[in-house]
Design a protein around this motif. Structure first.
Motif, mmCIF file in Angstrom:
data_model
loop_
_atom_site.group_PDB
_atom_site.id
_atom_site.type_symbol
_atom_site.label_atom_id
_atom_site.label_comp_id
_atom_site.label_asym_id
_atom_site.label_seq_id
_atom_site.Cartn_x
_atom_site.Cartn_y
_atom_site.Cartn_z
ATOM 1 N N ALA A 283 -26.225 0.294 28.360
ATOM 2 C CA ALA A 283 -26.218 0.200 29.823
ATOM 3 C C ALA A 283 -25.922 -1.200 30.360
ATOM 4 N N ALA B 147 -22.351 -2.119 31.393
ATOM 5 C CA ALA B 147 -21.791 -1.622 32.653
ATOM 6 C C ALA B 147 -21.932 -2.646 33.766
ATOM 7 N N PRO C 93 -24.929 -0.833 38.272
ATOM 8 C CA PRO C 93 -24.325 0.060 37.273
ATOM 9 C C PRO C 93 -25.229 0.283 36.053
ATOM 10 N N VAL D 229 -26.614 3.975 34.673
ATOM 11 C CA VAL D 229 -26.404 4.449 33.300
ATOM 12 C C VAL D 229 -27.746 4.677 32.604
ATOM 13 N N ARG E 159 -20.194 -9.172 26.096
ATOM 14 C CA ARG E 159 -20.246 -7.704 26.177
ATOM 15 C C ARG E 159 -19.727 -7.022 24.916
#
Length: 156
Positions: free
Chosen positions: A53, A56, A61, A65, A123
């Motif tokens: 999550a 995102a 966001p 999620v 990420r």
């Protein structure tokens, strides 16, 4: 209470009741472990979504999620309970409790690692923590189910 007040019929009745309970616990254990084939992968996917999550975006966001994945986990538990009549969120004994604590700790750690990686801008490394979360949950659910079944079979 003095056991001399009970006759042989009372002792036989008590023995029969205990045997019935033991047979019922064994049946529950078999039914519980039979459902692992679908529950473990489904729960592992939902946990992987929670761990992923932060990728995102840290804020709205991520919350969406994580909320959807949590709803999926609740739905999986509800479906499992409907199929088996057993609630998995209450450990059956000390072994299943220990596995549940370790499993939850590892999942929270994987989520925190993903959150830290997301805030650092890494990420792409979240894939590693997500994969670890998936594997831990997949294996952990199977271990939990066996520990739970063992605790059910154990006569108290």
């Amino acid at each position: 209470m003095d056991s001399a007040h009970f006759g042989p019929h009372d002792a036989a009745f008590a023995r029969e009741a205990l045997d019935t309970i033991a047979v019922d616990r064994r049946r529950l254990a078999v039914r519980f472990t039979a459902e692992t084939w679908w529950a473990a992968p489904a729960q592992a996917l939902a946990v992987a979504a929670v761990v992923a999550a932060p990728a995102a975006g840290v804020a709205g966001p991520m919350s969406v999620v994580a909320a959807l994945a949590t709803i999926a986990l609740v739905g999986i538990e509800h479906r499992f309970r409907k199929r088996t009549g057993i609630s998995t969120n209450r450990p059956a004994g000390p072994a299943s409790l220990a596995v549940l604590i370790v499993l939850c700790t590892m999942i929270v750690a994987a989520f925190i690692i993903s959150l830290v990686l997301a805030t650092m801008g890494e990420r792409s490394w979240i894939i590693a923590s997500t994969s670890a979360g998936f594997i831990v949950m997949l294996v952990g659910v199977a271990i939990y189910d066996r520990a739970y079944a063992r605790d059910l079979r154990r006569v108290r």
